[in-house]
Design an enzyme around this catalytic site. Sequence first.
Site, PDB file in Angstrom:
ATOM      1  N   ASN A   1      -8.225   2.848  -3.117  1.00  0.00           N
ATOM      2  CA  ASN A   1      -6.788   2.707  -3.178  1.00  0.00           C
ATOM      3  C   ASN A   1      -6.524   2.959  -4.557  1.00  0.00           C
ATOM      4  OD1 ASN A   1      -4.432   0.183  -3.003  1.00  0.00           O
ATOM      5  ND2 ASN A   1      -4.051   2.353  -2.446  1.00  0.00           N
ATOM      6  N   GLY A   2      -5.205   3.631  -4.895  1.00  0.00           N
ATOM      7  CA  GLY A   2      -4.700   3.692  -6.275  1.00  0.00           C
ATOM      8  C   GLY A   2      -5.091   4.988  -7.042  1.00  0.00           C
TER       9      GLY A   2
ATOM     10  N   HIS B   1      -8.348  -1.569  -4.074  1.00  0.00           N
ATOM     11  CA  HIS B   1      -7.479  -1.140  -4.959  1.00  0.00           C
ATOM     12  C   HIS B   1      -8.128  -1.244  -6.258  1.00  0.00           C
ATOM     13  CE1 HIS B   1      -3.420  -1.485  -6.857  1.00  0.00           C
ATOM     14  NE2 HIS B   1      -3.843  -0.344  -7.314  1.00  0.00           N
TER      15      HIS B   1
ATOM     16  N   GLN C   1      -1.749  -6.432   8.840  1.00  0.00           N
ATOM     17  CA  GLN C   1      -2.103  -7.275   7.378  1.00  0.00           C
ATOM     18  C   GLN C   1      -1.550  -8.341   7.451  1.00  0.00           C
ATOM     19  OE1 GLN C   1      -0.985  -6.853   3.265  1.00  0.00           O
ATOM     20  NE2 GLN C   1      -3.212  -6.098   2.866  1.00  0.00           N
TER      21      GLN C   1
ATOM     22  N   GLU D   1       2.234   4.541  -3.181  1.00  0.00           N
ATOM     23  CA  GLU D   1       3.551   4.829  -3.927  1.00  0.00           C
ATOM     24  C   GLU D   1       3.616   6.525  -3.567  1.00  0.00           C
ATOM     25  OE1 GLU D   1       4.989   3.173  -7.289  1.00  0.00           O
ATOM     26  OE2 GLU D   1       3.955   1.413  -7.309  1.00  0.00           O
TER      27      GLU D   1
ATOM     28  N   CYS E   1      -2.510  -9.008  -3.399  1.00  0.00           N
ATOM     29  CA  CYS E   1      -1.111  -8.976  -3.855  1.00  0.00           C
ATOM     30  C   CYS E   1      -0.961  -9.762  -5.472  1.00  0.00           C
ATOM     31  CB  CYS E   1      -0.246  -9.763  -2.973  1.00  0.00           C
ATOM     32  SG  CYS E   1       1.631  -9.968  -3.405  1.00  0.00           S
TER      33      CYS E   1
HETATM   34  C1  LIG Z   1       7.000  -0.887  -1.990  1.00  0.00           C
HETATM   35  C2  LIG Z   1       5.413  -1.682  -1.883  1.00  0.00           C
HETATM   36  C3  LIG Z   1       4.929  -2.701  -1.077  1.00  0.00           C
HETATM   37  C4  LIG Z   1       3.606  -3.090  -1.081  1.00  0.00           C
HETATM   38  N1  LIG Z   1       3.122  -3.993  -0.256  1.00  0.00           N
HETATM   39  C5  LIG Z   1       1.884  -4.468  -0.028  1.00  0.00           C
HETATM   40  C6  LIG Z   1       1.424  -5.181   1.132  1.00  0.00           C
HETATM   41  O1  LIG Z   1       2.291  -5.649   1.804  1.00  0.00           O
HETATM   42  N2  LIG Z   1       0.154  -5.542   1.037  1.00  0.00           N
HETATM   43  C7  LIG Z   1      -0.828  -4.847   0.000  1.00  0.00           C
HETATM   44  O2  LIG Z   1      -1.951  -5.097   0.201  1.00  0.00           O
HETATM   45  N3  LIG Z   1      -0.403  -4.125  -0.859  1.00  0.00           N
HETATM   46  C8  LIG Z   1       1.100  -3.712  -0.918  1.00  0.00           C
HETATM   47  N4  LIG Z   1       1.374  -3.001  -1.919  1.00  0.00           N
HETATM   48  C9  LIG Z   1       0.276  -2.391  -2.754  1.00  0.00           C
HETATM   49  C10 LIG Z   1      -0.167  -1.016  -2.126  1.00  0.00           C
HETATM   50  O3  LIG Z   1      -0.843  -1.456  -0.682  1.00  0.00           O
HETATM   51  C11 LIG Z   1      -1.311  -0.373  -3.006  1.00  0.00           C
HETATM   52  O4  LIG Z   1      -2.387  -1.014  -3.124  1.00  0.00           O
HETATM   53  C12 LIG Z   1      -0.828   0.105  -4.663  1.00  0.00           C
HETATM   54  O5  LIG Z   1       0.479   0.485  -4.490  1.00  0.00           O
HETATM   55  C13 LIG Z   1      -1.689   1.033  -5.022  1.00  0.00           C
HETATM   56  O6  LIG Z   1      -1.964   2.023  -4.465  1.00  0.00           O
HETATM   57  P1  LIG Z   1      -1.072   3.474  -5.132  1.00  0.00           P
HETATM   58  O7  LIG Z   1      -1.641   3.617  -6.443  1.00  0.00           O
HETATM   59  O8  LIG Z   1      -1.303   4.398  -4.037  1.00  0.00           O
HETATM   60  O9  LIG Z   1       0.514   3.096  -4.943  1.00  0.00           O
HETATM   61  C14 LIG Z   1       2.710  -2.371  -1.930  1.00  0.00           C
HETATM   62  C15 LIG Z   1       3.038  -1.319  -2.864  1.00  0.00           C
HETATM   63  C16 LIG Z   1       4.425  -1.167  -2.851  1.00  0.00           C
HETATM   64  C17 LIG Z   1       4.887   0.059  -3.706  1.00  0.00           C
END
Ligand SMILES: Cc1cc2nc3c(=O)[nH]c(=O)nc-3n(C[C@H](O)[C@H](O)[C@H](O)COP(=O)(O)O)c2cc1C
Length: 360
Positions: A208-209, A175, A79, A233, A108
């Site tokens: 996602n999410g 997401h 990415q 997460e 982001c």
């Molecule tokens: C520690 C951490 C780092 C993340 N870094 C990125 C990243 O580098 N690029 C990105 O697109 N999303 C990043 N995210 C977002 C996740 O990829 C994801 O979209 C978001 O946490 C929702 O998914 P979840 O509900 O399964 O946590 C990050 C999330 C966390 C918790």
Amino acid sequence: MDDHHIEQAWQFYRKLGSPKFICAPMVDQSELAFRMLTRKYGTTLAYTPMLNSKIMVESKTFKDEFFTTCPEDRPLFAQLCGHNPQILIKAALMIQDECDAIDINLGCPQGIARKGLYGSYLLEKRELVLTIVKELKQNINIPVTCKIRIFKDIKRTLDLTKDIQQSGCSILTVHGRTKEQNKDLVGQCDWNIIAQIKQLLQIPVFANGGIYTWSDVERCLQETKADAVMSSEALLENPALFSGQIKDLNELAIEYMQFAKQYNAKLPEIKAHLFKLLYTSLQVHTDLRSKLGSAKTYDQHLDIVIQLNRLRAHIPLENKFGWYKRYQNFKQPQPKDKDIQKLENIIKQQDLSLQNNNQE
Ligand SMILES: Cc1cc2nc3c(=O)[nH]c(=O)nc-3n(C[C@H](O)[C@H](O)[C@H](O)COP(=O)(O)O)c2cc1C
């Protein structure tokens, strides 16, 4: 839409083995060691952490330090973030031979992304997003994919996803939260909009999410009809999420340490993983939590993991999914949930062995 592009997108997805269980891109957390651990337990496609295209192009050391992989680490999407198409192309060319696709970060929500005009702030610049997708597609030799958040306005979201597909994106990850749904405002994830996007688009769509247990994974696939589920997460808290089984988190922490050694994980990555993996145990053994906070070497981190494992740290029921839920307003899962029942059995067994140990 160009039928050829759609056919190519599906051929690409199928060539990867039609992956369904995806490890999300995570800064400092989806590093090689963690990706390999989750692959062992059911992840079928993993993303690198977001790599800043400008820094990668300008620095002599950044790529080697932050883009580490190995032949077994496939399929892998790398990415990138950034808003300058030429810089993004240069960065993509540096890594295209060691991954399967280049993903553009359009989600982001952090302040740093506002400053650098990338992530969800770039998503607001429709024309620029579409130019980036088109230019990248024309100039690199692997597919381009995108990961977005949603807008509050459903029609605006749907229109943009259609345009992104039209510009040559091969896979879209959605997401289902807006950029305002962040940190303590994170709240519920909207699977309904993901379902609408899946219905609208012809390329593969990843949801996602809001994934929290294995039953959520199954429910999300069913409700959104998405081609795959991406977790972040919950996977950090339980790297074996996609195995569909409940594993002992202390043992997973030991396994993570082995992967961390083998693949040279950085100390901040190790520390951050251990805090999440061992969250529930560390709430009980607060002395070890402080020790973990100040650990400075790999061996000091390992020592804490071993100590906790020896203690077979008792996990109080009310804290069992602590880290993921630390500021989310999820409803507590129903007691009938089969994952919860399995976990309760494990905890009961741990209680019994603790009692037995105390009697000895
Ligand atoms: C520690 C951490 C780092 C993340 N870094 C990125 C990243 O580098 N690029 C990105 O697109 N999303 C990043 N995210 C977002 C996740 O990829 C994801 O979209 C978001 O946490 C929702 O998914 P979840 O509900 O399964 O946590 C990050 C999330 C966390 C918790």
